[in-house]
Design a protein around this motif. Structure first.
Motif, PDB file in Angstrom:
ATOM      1  N   SER B  24      17.742   4.339  22.865  1.00 28.64           N
ATOM      2  CA  SER B  24      17.568   2.961  22.422  1.00 28.64           C
ATOM      3  C   SER B  24      17.905   1.997  23.574  1.00 28.64           C
ATOM      4  O   SER B  24      18.379   2.435  24.629  1.00 28.64           O
ATOM      5  N   ASP B  25      17.692   0.709  23.330  1.00 31.19           N
ATOM      6  CA  ASP B  25      18.019  -0.300  24.345  1.00 31.19           C
ATOM      7  C   ASP B  25      19.494  -0.212  24.739  1.00 31.19           C
ATOM      8  O   ASP B  25      19.835  -0.230  25.916  1.00 31.19           O
ATOM      9  N   ALA B  26      20.362  -0.121  23.743  1.00 24.32           N
ATOM     10  CA  ALA B  26      21.798  -0.067  24.031  1.00 24.32           C
ATOM     11  C   ALA B  26      22.150   1.204  24.797  1.00 24.32           C
ATOM     12  O   ALA B  26      22.983   1.193  25.700  1.00 24.32           O
ATOM     13  N   LEU B  29      21.131   0.661  28.334  1.00 23.84           N
ATOM     14  CA  LEU B  29      21.895  -0.388  28.999  1.00 23.84           C
ATOM     15  C   LEU B  29      23.345   0.013  29.253  1.00 23.84           C
ATOM     16  O   LEU B  29      23.905  -0.322  30.300  1.00 23.84           O
ATOM     17  N   THR B  52      21.600 -12.458  29.362  1.00 25.05           N
ATOM     18  CA  THR B  52      20.760 -11.284  29.167  1.00 25.05           C
ATOM     19  C   THR B  52      19.283 -11.660  29.163  1.00 25.05           C
ATOM     20  O   THR B  52      18.922 -12.827  28.967  1.00 25.05           O
ATOM     21  N   GLY B  54      15.098  -9.814  28.476  1.00 30.17           N
ATOM     22  CA  GLY B  54      14.260  -8.690  28.099  1.00 30.17           C
ATOM     23  C   GLY B  54      12.980  -9.233  27.526  1.00 30.17           C
ATOM     24  O   GLY B  54      12.774 -10.443  27.479  1.00 30.17           O
ATOM     25  N   ALA B  68      20.798  -4.471  21.479  1.00 25.81           N
ATOM     26  CA  ALA B  68      21.473  -4.261  22.762  1.00 25.81           C
ATOM     27  C   ALA B  68      22.952  -4.617  22.731  1.00 25.81           C
ATOM     28  O   ALA B  68      23.698  -4.246  23.640  1.00 25.81           O
ATOM     29  N   ALA B  71      25.966  -2.461  23.794  1.00 27.78           N
ATOM     30  CA  ALA B  71      26.213  -2.127  25.197  1.00 27.78           C
ATOM     31  C   ALA B  71      26.999  -3.205  25.939  1.00 27.78           C
ATOM     32  O   ALA B  71      27.364  -3.014  27.097  1.00 27.78           O
ATOM     33  N   CYS B 109      22.429  -8.767  32.240  1.00 23.97           N
ATOM     34  CA  CYS B 109      21.817  -7.525  31.755  1.00 23.97           C
ATOM     35  C   CYS B 109      20.342  -7.729  31.500  1.00 23.97           C
ATOM     36  O   CYS B 109      19.946  -8.773  30.990  1.00 23.97           O
ATOM     37  N   PHE B 111      16.936  -5.242  29.980  1.00 22.97           N
ATOM     38  CA  PHE B 111      16.550  -3.921  29.492  1.00 22.97           C
ATOM     39  C   PHE B 111      15.078  -3.980  29.122  1.00 22.97           C
ATOM     40  O   PHE B 111      14.556  -5.028  28.741  1.00 22.97           O
ATOM     41  N   ALA B 200      16.990  -0.146  32.384  1.00 21.68           N
ATOM     42  CA  ALA B 200      17.947  -1.231  32.175  1.00 21.68           C
ATOM     43  C   ALA B 200      18.699  -1.447  33.466  1.00 21.68           C
ATOM     44  O   ALA B 200      18.852  -0.534  34.275  1.00 21.68           O
TER      45      ALA B 200
END
Lengths: 384, 344
Positions: B24-26, B29, B52, B54, B68, B71, B109, B111, B200
């Motif tokens: 997953s995204d998290a 990341l 952040t 994305g 996300a 993370a 961040c 991602f 990410a």
């Protein structure tokens, strides 16, 4: 905070269910032109642009700043695209404030919009939260659940949503830009309107709108050339995870802490008595009592009494949404910026028929996501 | 575009996945964030500002940012702003916020999991929605128009494009390997177009004392600047990047020495345009990370370039480095960041 900054110009569109007379570019330009005219500035005076709106998927245009840049005279300038639903406008304003306070920019144009007639807002917001089963109800159903929980916790009587809605709708009659203006509306009309997501009825709800708002934010020097600047005394953004054991959607910590942060920055110890007006992000009237408590304007459990007693009406001790708020118009990406802008208009004395006499300090608030993104600012007539 | 407040990059981490591995995204990341914070000297619980970025459109999920949050370091609520766009623009924003006094440390961040059915179709929606997008032109075709303009202007040839591909893509030994292949959209071949992937990236920024005490060798930011050009392709000279050239001059990069230059060029010919526009002097190590061609986690790619440029300084390999990022067809929107080993 390092530098001072102030709102030196504001502008918005005539919000409507469908602005078929303009493209998205035309919509943002209408608001931006008005803001520049109000600021007595020209496009060339702007050195950075911030564009806020709901997620790209909504209108199906990716990176909208790329095609809107020309309409906003942004070619040759830096441009930022602030995100999030609901508080997009607030977050964009916060970026604008940062750009000025960094000392690198003098005059920033902050624009936010949504063209919902060209979007699929309902479809776009049906998605999965992590670890959750698929939710089919749409955003309104989430608010219905929040409001039910608020009623359960506070014991608020059933008519509160009606009272808050009538107030906002009567205020909207004083706002020439509002989309929904219904003279002669009564409490009974509202109470009898169709139930959507218990306890939220149709006339408790904000409309779907096409609309844009724009601010020109300037530094100390730009403000000194403005006859009535709205000085930014405080500005903050906060987020928290939407799904977490300690996340309380009814009284989210991100809202409480964002409010504390701005009151602290603005040296406000008693917000309810020191603030002259509040523009809060109320997409459904039942959210007003809940938010009054969350942003520390009223004690916990007393939000509904404040509404019932008329405290939040124009003429009351703390007018909330003298502009009519989101019930007057809710272009999703712009609704937050409109709140910030209306707060600035109050302290500049440019709110026209819905002007609160003698207003010198006002708060603007925007909230989005799943009660997990908040942006707020405090603006004042006095130079901090 | 420079400032008196010294802000430096003190950490960088990236997690690039050549094939979707179901994370997953998290989950993508988190390791990037951990790597960026590790060795940065910044306590995860003390990050003041979070910026952040994305693209939910590419991910196919509105509210994708929500996934996300797990993370992000530190206990919420956080001072957090999000933009839909490349992480490089969130990097710019974080630098601005630190200069504005909103904190002493920031985490940036980005991602990207282009799991929407067809990332190319989504990118095509960056064009004017009323008069260009309905034509159904693919991004690679617009890029090819630009490449064709370069050839017609006598600036570069397909051979030059192939030389870039051979330099950036591991496993491509020579220009011949590229020129042998059929066109994707003449004069560009598949290999001339970046390989889209998931990924990410995270970058840690610190101001003043917080930076000097954090790392032995922070990458001090001399300036960050970005500029948009008109979207109208017919109104632009596609054979050059005037915004990148203007930024380079403004930041004091043009005509000056540089050790490392990381440019975000999703198409081989664009690397040539950008290097020309930046006009750094002397011997410059160009895209030692490989650049965007072999691995393009769209919307994190620009931040990855900046991170690698900073890393070159933090590792001691460079004294002066530049990272570049771009968005929009034919290099419409550009950003440059200049970093140096010595705090002025």
């Amino acid at each position: 905070m390092t530098g001072r900054c102030a709102v030196v110009g504001t502008g918005q569109t005539h919000h409507a269910a469908r602005r078929s007379d303009v493209s998205m570019a035309g919509l943002v330009r209408e608001a931006a032109e008005r803001a520049l005219a109000d600021a007595e500035l020209d496009w060339a005076d702007i050195d950075a642009v911030v564009l806020g709106k709901a997620p790209d998927i909504m209108e199906g245009v990716m990176s909208p700043e790329l095609h809107l840049g020309d309409a906003l005279a942004a070619a040759g300038k830096p441009i930022f695209r602030a995100y999030t639903s609901g508080n997009a406008g607030g977050m964009a304003a916060s970026m604008g404030v940062g750009l000025i306070r960094s000392g690198l920019h003098s005059r920033v144009l902050v624009v936010a919009f949504e063209k919902q007639s060209e979007a699929d807002a309902a479809g776009a917001t049906l998605q999965r939260l992590p670890f959750e089963a698929r939710w089919q109800g749409g955003t309104g159903s989430l608010f219905g659940a929040l409001c039910q929980e608020y009623i359960h916790r506070s014991g608020a009587p059933a008519h509160i949503g009606d009272v808050a809605a009538l107030k906002d709708r009567q205020n909207a009659l004083l706002n020439p830009y509002a989309q929904v203006r219904r003279p002669g509306l009564t409490l009974e009309d509202i109470a009898a309107s169709r139930m959507l997501w218990d306890p939220i009825r149709l006339l408790h709800s904000s409309p779907s709108s096409d609309g844009a708002a724009a601010l020109v934010i300037g530094d100390d020097e730009a403000a000194s050339r403005c006859s009535r600047p709205a000085w930014v005394h405080a500005c903050a953004v906060r987020s928290e995870p939407p799904v977490a054991p300690l996340h309380d959607s009814v009284d989210p910590a991100c809202g409480r802490e964002c409010a504390s942060a701005v009151y602290r920055q603005a040296s406000i110890s008693d917000p309810a008595s020191q603030l002259d007006a509040a523009e809060l992000f109320v997409p459904y009237s039942w959210m007003e009592p809940l938010l009054l408590e969350n942003v520390g304007l009223v004690a916990k459990g007393q939000g509904w009494r404040a509404v019932d007693d008329g405290l939040t009406a124009i003429g009351g001790g703390l007018p909330v949404n003298p502009s009519g708020g989101l019930l007057g118009a809710n272009p999703i990406g712009a609704g937050g910026l409109i709140r910030f802008m209306e707060a600035a208009m109050q302290v500049r004395g440019t709110a026209g028929q819905h002007q609160i006499d003698g207003a010198r300090l006002a708060v603007g608030h925007a909230a989005g996501g799943y009660a997990n993104f908040v942006a707020m600012w405090v603006v004042g007539s006095d130079r901090p | 575009m420079t400032s008196n407040t010294p802000v430096a990059v003190v950490g960088f981490g990236a997690e690039i996945v050549s094939r979707g591995d179901g994370r997953s995204d998290a989950e993508l990341l988190a390791p990037a964030v951990e790597r960026a914070l590790e060795g940065s000297g910044v306590d995860p619980a003390q990050v003041d500002v979070l910026c952040t970025a994305g693209s939910e459109f590419l991910g196919g999920v509105v509210g994708g940012i929500m996934g996300a949050f797990d993370a992000f370091p530190g206990w919420p609520p956080r001072s957090h702003s999000h933009l839909e766009g490349d992480g490089a623009f969130a990097f710019h924003e974080a630098w601005i916020r630190l200069l504005a006094g909103e904190g002493r440390t920031a985490l940036v961040c980005a991602f990207s999991r282009p799991s929407a059915a067809d990332p190319v179709s989504v990118l095509a929606l960056q064009d004017d929605p009323y008069v260009v997008a309905p034509l159904g032109i693919q991004p690679a075709t617009l890029a090819a128009l630009q490449a064709r303009a370069l050839i017609d202007a006598g600036k570069w040839t397909e051979d030059d494009f192939a030389r870039v591909v051979a330099a950036r893509r591991p496993g491509i030994a020579s220009r011949g390997h590229v020129l042998d292949r059929p066109y994707r959209s003449s004069p560009l071949r598949e290999l001339d177009c970046s390989t889209v992937c998931a990924g990410a990236a995270a970058v840690v920024l610190a101001a003043g004392e917080a930076a000097s005490s954090a790392r032995r060798r922070p990458a001090w930011i001399r300036g960050v600047a970005q500029q948009l050009e008109t979207q109208s392709l017919g109104s632009r000279d596609l054979t050059q990047s005037i915004s990148t050239a203007a930024l380079s001059t403004r930041l004091g990069i043009a005509g000056a020495g540089l050790d490392v230059l990381e440019v975000h060029a999703p198409y081989s010919h664009q690397e040539l345009i950008l290097v020309d526009a930046i006009a750094a002097a002397g011997r410059v190590a160009l895209n030692p990370s490989g650049g965007a061609l072999p691995a393009d986690p769209i919307m994190a790619t620009g931040l990855v370039r900046i991170g690698h440029a900073a890393d070159a300084i933090m590792s001691g390999a460079a004294t002066r480095a530049v990272g570049h990022a771009t968005n929009g067809a034919c290099l419409q929107h550009n950003l440059l960041c200049l970093m140096e080993a010595v705090e002025k």
